[in-house]
Scaffold this motif. Structure first.
Motif, PDB file in Angstrom:
ATOM      1  N   ALA B 208      -3.572  22.969  44.796  1.00 31.21           N
ATOM      2  CA  ALA B 208      -3.400  21.676  45.458  1.00 31.21           C
ATOM      3  C   ALA B 208      -1.958  21.500  45.913  1.00 31.21           C
ATOM      4  O   ALA B 208      -1.697  21.104  47.045  1.00 31.21           O
ATOM      5  N   TYR B 209      -1.018  21.833  44.997  1.00 29.82           N
ATOM      6  CA  TYR B 209       0.388  21.750  45.412  1.00 29.82           C
ATOM      7  C   TYR B 209       0.637  22.697  46.583  1.00 29.82           C
ATOM      8  O   TYR B 209       1.383  22.389  47.501  1.00 29.82           O
ATOM      9  N   GLY B 210      -0.019  23.859  46.541  1.00 25.11           N
ATOM     10  CA  GLY B 210       0.171  24.875  47.570  1.00 25.11           C
ATOM     11  C   GLY B 210      -0.228  24.406  48.958  1.00 25.11           C
ATOM     12  O   GLY B 210       0.395  24.779  49.947  1.00 25.11           O
ATOM     13  N   VAL B 211      -1.264  23.579  49.038  1.00 25.02           N
ATOM     14  CA  VAL B 211      -1.663  23.088  50.360  1.00 25.02           C
ATOM     15  C   VAL B 211      -0.920  21.792  50.703  1.00 25.02           C
ATOM     16  O   VAL B 211      -1.252  21.129  51.677  1.00 25.02           O
ATOM     17  N   GLY B 212       0.080  21.458  49.891  1.00 25.50           N
ATOM     18  CA  GLY B 212       0.974  20.376  50.278  1.00 25.50           C
ATOM     19  C   GLY B 212       0.675  19.023  49.672  1.00 25.50           C
ATOM     20  O   GLY B 212       1.195  18.014  50.134  1.00 25.50           O
ATOM     21  N   ALA B 213      -0.143  18.983  48.620  1.00 22.70           N
ATOM     22  CA  ALA B 213      -0.443  17.686  48.004  1.00 22.70           C
ATOM     23  C   ALA B 213       0.783  17.167  47.251  1.00 22.70           C
ATOM     24  O   ALA B 213       1.560  17.957  46.711  1.00 22.70           O
ATOM     25  N   THR B 214       0.951  15.868  47.231  1.00 19.74           N
ATOM     26  CA  THR B 214       2.024  15.280  46.426  1.00 19.74           C
ATOM     27  C   THR B 214       1.542  15.174  44.980  1.00 19.74           C
ATOM     28  O   THR B 214       0.350  15.325  44.697  1.00 19.74           O
ATOM     29  N   THR B 215       2.470  14.910  44.070  1.00 20.32           N
ATOM     30  CA  THR B 215       2.108  14.802  42.654  1.00 20.32           C
ATOM     31  C   THR B 215       1.033  13.743  42.452  1.00 20.32           C
ATOM     32  O   THR B 215       0.056  13.957  41.720  1.00 20.32           O
ATOM     33  N   ALA B 216       1.216  12.591  43.108  1.00 22.43           N
ATOM     34  CA  ALA B 216       0.243  11.508  42.950  1.00 22.43           C
ATOM     35  C   ALA B 216      -1.132  11.975  43.412  1.00 22.43           C
ATOM     36  O   ALA B 216      -2.152  11.658  42.791  1.00 22.43           O
ATOM     37  N   GLU B 217      -1.171  12.747  44.497  1.00 21.65           N
ATOM     38  CA  GLU B 217      -2.460  13.220  45.023  1.00 21.65           C
ATOM     39  C   GLU B 217      -3.087  14.257  44.097  1.00 21.65           C
ATOM     40  O   GLU B 217      -4.305  14.288  43.931  1.00 21.65           O
ATOM     41  N   VAL B 218      -2.249  15.100  43.495  1.00 15.65           N
ATOM     42  CA  VAL B 218      -2.788  16.083  42.559  1.00 15.65           C
ATOM     43  C   VAL B 218      -3.445  15.367  41.380  1.00 15.65           C
ATOM     44  O   VAL B 218      -4.560  15.699  40.966  1.00 15.65           O
ATOM     45  N   VAL B 219      -2.757  14.356  40.866  1.00 10.34           N
ATOM     46  CA  VAL B 219      -3.314  13.610  39.733  1.00 10.34           C
ATOM     47  C   VAL B 219      -4.616  12.928  40.150  1.00 10.34           C
ATOM     48  O   VAL B 219      -5.638  13.013  39.477  1.00 10.34           O
ATOM     49  N   ARG B 220      -4.571  12.268  41.298  1.00  9.18           N
ATOM     50  CA  ARG B 220      -5.699  11.454  41.748  1.00  9.18           C
ATOM     51  C   ARG B 220      -6.910  12.312  42.125  1.00  9.18           C
ATOM     52  O   ARG B 220      -8.040  11.962  41.795  1.00  9.18           O
ATOM     53  N   HIS B 221      -6.670  13.437  42.803  1.00  8.34           N
ATOM     54  CA  HIS B 221      -7.798  14.194  43.360  1.00  8.34           C
ATOM     55  C   HIS B 221      -8.148  15.467  42.600  1.00  8.34           C
ATOM     56  O   HIS B 221      -9.207  16.036  42.804  1.00  8.34           O
ATOM     57  N   ILE B 222      -7.246  15.953  41.761  1.00 12.64           N
ATOM     58  CA  ILE B 222      -7.537  17.190  41.018  1.00 12.64           C
ATOM     59  C   ILE B 222      -7.657  16.905  39.519  1.00 12.64           C
ATOM     60  O   ILE B 222      -8.696  17.112  38.900  1.00 12.64           O
ATOM     61  N   VAL B 223      -6.570  16.379  38.949  1.00  6.83           N
ATOM     62  CA  VAL B 223      -6.519  16.237  37.488  1.00  6.83           C
ATOM     63  C   VAL B 223      -7.562  15.234  36.993  1.00  6.83           C
ATOM     64  O   VAL B 223      -8.370  15.536  36.116  1.00  6.83           O
ATOM     65  N   LEU B 224      -7.561  14.037  37.582  1.00 10.04           N
ATOM     66  CA  LEU B 224      -8.484  13.001  37.083  1.00 10.04           C
ATOM     67  C   LEU B 224      -9.955  13.368  37.259  1.00 10.04           C
ATOM     68  O   LEU B 224     -10.746  13.227  36.331  1.00 10.04           O
ATOM     69  N   PRO B 225     -10.372  13.859  38.444  1.00 11.81           N
ATOM     70  CA  PRO B 225     -11.786  14.244  38.551  1.00 11.81           C
ATOM     71  C   PRO B 225     -12.164  15.345  37.560  1.00 11.81           C
ATOM     72  O   PRO B 225     -13.230  15.323  36.963  1.00 11.81           O
ATOM     73  N   TYR B 226     -11.250  16.298  37.350  1.00 16.80           N
ATOM     74  CA  TYR B 226     -11.576  17.412  36.469  1.00 16.80           C
ATOM     75  C   TYR B 226     -11.725  16.952  35.027  1.00 16.80           C
ATOM     76  O   TYR B 226     -12.564  17.455  34.275  1.00 16.80           O
ATOM     77  N   THR B 227     -10.901  15.966  34.631  1.00 13.21           N
ATOM     78  CA  THR B 227     -10.876  15.560  33.226  1.00 13.21           C
ATOM     79  C   THR B 227     -11.584  14.226  32.995  1.00 13.21           C
ATOM     80  O   THR B 227     -11.436  13.633  31.926  1.00 13.21           O
ATOM     81  N   ARG B 228     -12.363  13.785  33.990  1.00 17.87           N
ATOM     82  CA  ARG B 228     -12.927  12.438  33.928  1.00 17.87           C
ATOM     83  C   ARG B 228     -13.602  12.127  32.593  1.00 17.87           C
ATOM     84  O   ARG B 228     -13.340  11.101  31.965  1.00 17.87           O
ATOM     85  N   VAL B 229     -14.456  13.029  32.149  1.00 19.08           N
ATOM     86  CA  VAL B 229     -15.194  12.784  30.913  1.00 19.08           C
ATOM     87  C   VAL B 229     -14.239  12.600  29.734  1.00 19.08           C
ATOM     88  O   VAL B 229     -14.388  11.687  28.919  1.00 19.08           O
ATOM     89  N   GLY B 230     -13.226  13.449  29.672  1.00 21.52           N
ATOM     90  CA  GLY B 230     -12.271  13.369  28.575  1.00 21.52           C
ATOM     91  C   GLY B 230     -11.448  12.096  28.626  1.00 21.52           C
ATOM     92  O   GLY B 230     -11.167  11.476  27.602  1.00 21.52           O
ATOM     93  N   VAL B 231     -11.070  11.708  29.842  1.00 24.03           N
ATOM     94  CA  VAL B 231     -10.279  10.488  29.997  1.00 24.03           C
ATOM     95  C   VAL B 231     -11.091   9.291  29.535  1.00 24.03           C
ATOM     96  O   VAL B 231     -10.598   8.438  28.782  1.00 24.03           O
ATOM     97  N   ILE B 232     -12.355   9.246  29.944  1.00 24.44           N
ATOM     98  CA  ILE B 232     -13.210   8.135  29.502  1.00 24.44           C
ATOM     99  C   ILE B 232     -13.375   8.192  27.983  1.00 24.44           C
ATOM    100  O   ILE B 232     -13.320   7.170  27.302  1.00 24.44           O
ATOM    101  N   GLY B 233     -13.530   9.394  27.446  1.00 24.99           N
ATOM    102  CA  GLY B 233     -13.624   9.548  25.991  1.00 24.99           C
ATOM    103  C   GLY B 233     -12.388   8.976  25.295  1.00 24.99           C
ATOM    104  O   GLY B 233     -12.508   8.255  24.301  1.00 24.99           O
TER     105      GLY B 233
END
Lengths: 280, 321
Positions: B208-233
């Motif tokens: 994601a960083y490689g295609v030019g995403a900002t940190t906020a975008e990485v968190v919003r579109h990569i990290v949070l969707p990937y860890t959604r279940v854990g975050v809700i847990g």
């Protein structure tokens, strides 16, 4: 604004908020500690450790409460630790992924976060009602029930970290399984398990809710485990909510003592854990 | 059998086998003890609660009465207070915890990561009663003098939601209890979030960083969707803590068995009612009403915590694959 500019501005905003959240978190910690130290220092004199809790308006200390807290915490730890260690051993060494082990693991994790006041209520029904009086034993049992899940969790985690090769080496020498666990696995995981016990002590040292209707409180010096016993958290609760300035001052003194003890235990436990990670 | 063992050797082996079995059985019985413990808690609370449920039936849950003299009891004010304070706690705790977790995983210079993470975790080590005493003497006056008047004069003027911020700023009340709870659950949620964020494969993040995403975008579109279940847990875990938290709430909530729309008004929670009234309860029905409250609290927290655990387990299993 260009799309790129907007994205950068957006990013900067998010990052600033993130910095701010961390700042707030740290600020809360330091504010609490500062309040405790500022209000607690004036209460600190030698007498606070030896004199008993006074009636309002006269001098006194927290001696009986400190004694009660130490005794009940110690008994709870001595009772809860073996239970926790054995359960953790079953989960790590025998249970594996069996249905019983999964259920125990699951329930243990729920108990780990269960409201401590519920434990107090349970022990009240279990010990106080049948025996018709509040007692330090009941308080110790309530605290022991809180110790168990903490120790189970860390014991299992730490035993799992012990390399299988170590166990296999012992088995290959012909050692029976119980000897492998007690003499080899436990020894390898000892520091980690000790960390768990220290964290459990830190957890119960400040617990108030489970003591409210088990050990209750006692204004006088008492070493009778069958009678209500003073303890720091309940004394702090009672004194802080009282309208008397001298009681409030003692409450702050007690609050500072208890918090510093607990934070110290936590830091020591962490140091021990990271030290054992480096050596093993 | 090619090897024949002498009798003493065989006896020693048999003894060790017996010891093995005994050791295993001992550990297993203690493990089963944990299940018995949970069952025991359920049974003890239910037994204590029985008289009240017999007398009032389901009406106990919705009744607003709390009159120890006339022995008329209802759980609704306490349940409402418990849910409301926990809701406020979540509104405060979740954003702060998310911010801290993002800071620790994405922004923090690596050498500062451990110390800052440890300090945040120490927040969780401070006993509930300390939060209570701090809330009573520091936070409540602060909110009363600054935040609450501001809320009354701004949000309080609005139509519909204004009712939530009406009335005099007392300092002690549902809002203050919620704020304290928010601070208390923050470290629990933050540390789960940080741990689950760490399970995101670096490859994903770096792509994601490689295609030019900002940190906020990485968190919003990569990290949070990937860890959604854990975050809700993690959030549910924090919620479970907030629902049952006792001492801190007892200090600042004001202890009034009423359901007031305004968040500035005093209220009570299940745990605060227990802490305040249990030792003073005279009469079997009064005690039974308090046991019933405890039973309700245990059922609610059990469901929330079990759901949290199941979600975190799901994430663990996926990470193991």
């Amino acid at each position: 604004m260009t799309l790129y500019g907007r994205r950068r501005a957006n990013n900067a905003l998010y990052l600033a908020l993130s910095w701010m959240a961390t700042g707030i978190g740290l600020a809360i910690l330091f504010l609490i500690l500062w309040t405790l130290v500022r209000n607690g220092i004036p209460a600190l004199r030698f007498g606070i450790f030896v004199e008993n809790t006074p009636p309002p308006g006269s001098r006194g200390g927290l001696g009986n409460a400190i004694y009660g807290s130490v005794v009940m915490t110690a008994i709870a730890t001595l009772v809860g630790t073996p239970v926790g260690v054995l359960t953790g051993t079953y989960l790590a060494e025998f249970g594996g992924a069996s249905r019983v082990a999964s259920a125990v693991r699951f329930i243990n994790d729920v108990l780990l976060s269960a409201p401590s006041i519920i434990i107090g209520l349970f022990v009240y029904g279990l010990l106080v009602v049948p025996l018709h009086h509040f007692s330090a034993w009941a308080g110790s049992v309530a605290l022991a029930i809180i110790v168990v899940p903490v120790v189970v969790r860390t014991t299992e985690d730490m035993l799992r970290l012990v390399p299988a090769t170590l166990r296999e080496a012992a088995v290959a020498l012909g050692a029976p399984q119980w000897k492998v666990i007690v003499l080899v696995t436990y020894r390898a995981a000892l520091q980690g398990m000790l960390t768990g016990v220290m964290l459990a002590v830190a957890r119960i040292a400040g617990e108030t809710a489970p003591l409210l209707f088990t050990s209750l409180n006692n204004q006088f010096w008492s070493v009778n485990m069958n009678a209500p016993m003073a303890n720091l958290p309940v004394v702090i609760f009672q004194f802080a909510l009282s309208p008397y300035a001298d009681w409030q001052e003692l409450a702050w003194g007690g609050a500072m003592l208890i918090t510093l003890t607990i934070l110290l235990l936590n830091i020591l436990a962490r140091a021990l854990a990271s030290w054992s990670n480096h050596t093993s | 059998m090619g090897v024949s063992l002498s009798v003493p050797t065989r006896r020693r082996i048999d003894r060790q086998r017996l010891l093995d079995a005994a050791f295993r059985a001992t550990t297993q019985s203690f493990a089963l003890g944990v299940l018995v413990l949970l069952g025991g808690i359920m049974v003890a609370l239910a037994a204590g609660a029985l008289p009240v449920f017999r007398k009032f039936g389901w009406g106990f849950l919705t009744s607003e009465a709390w009159n120890p003299v006339k022995e008329n009891f209802g759980a609704w004010p306490a349940i409402y207070g418990t849910l409301m304070t926990s809701l406020i706690a979540m509104l405060i705790g979740i954003p702060l915890a998310l911010g801290i977790a993002v800071f620790l995983t994405e922004l923090c210079p690596p050498i500062m990561r451990r110390p800052i993470g440890t300090l945040i975790e120490l927040l969780a080590a401070i006993p509930s009663i300390i939060y209570g005493i701090w809330g009573l003497f520091v936070l409540a006056p602060f909110l009363q003098l600054t935040v609450q008047p501001a809320l009354v004069s701004t949000l309080g003027e609005l139509p519909i939601i204004g009712a939530l911020f009406a009335g005099p700023p007392l300092g002690l009340g549902v809002l203050t209890a919620g704020v304290i709870l928010g601070f208390m659950v923050l470290p629990f949620i933050a540390s789960v979030m940080r741990d689950v964020f760490a399970t995101v494969p670096p490859m994903l993040r770096e792509s994601a960083y490689g295609v030019g995403a900002t940190t906020a975008e990485v968190v919003r579109h990569i990290v949070l969707p990937y860890t959604r279940v854990g975050v809700i847990g993690g959030i549910m875990l924090g919620l479970g803590r907030a629902l049952g938290e006792t001492m801190a709430v007892t200090f600042v909530i004001g202890n009034a068995h009423r359901v007031k729309t305004s968040l500035l008004a005093p209220g009570t929670t299940i745990s605060a009612t227990l802490a305040n009234e249990f030792t003073e309860a005279v009469g079997d029905l009064y005690t039974s009403a308090l046991f019933a409250l405890g039973f309700i609290l245990f059922v609610i927290t059990f469901i929330v915590l079990a759901a949290a655990k199941l979600m975190l387990l799901r994430l663990e299993q996926r990470a193991a694959k």
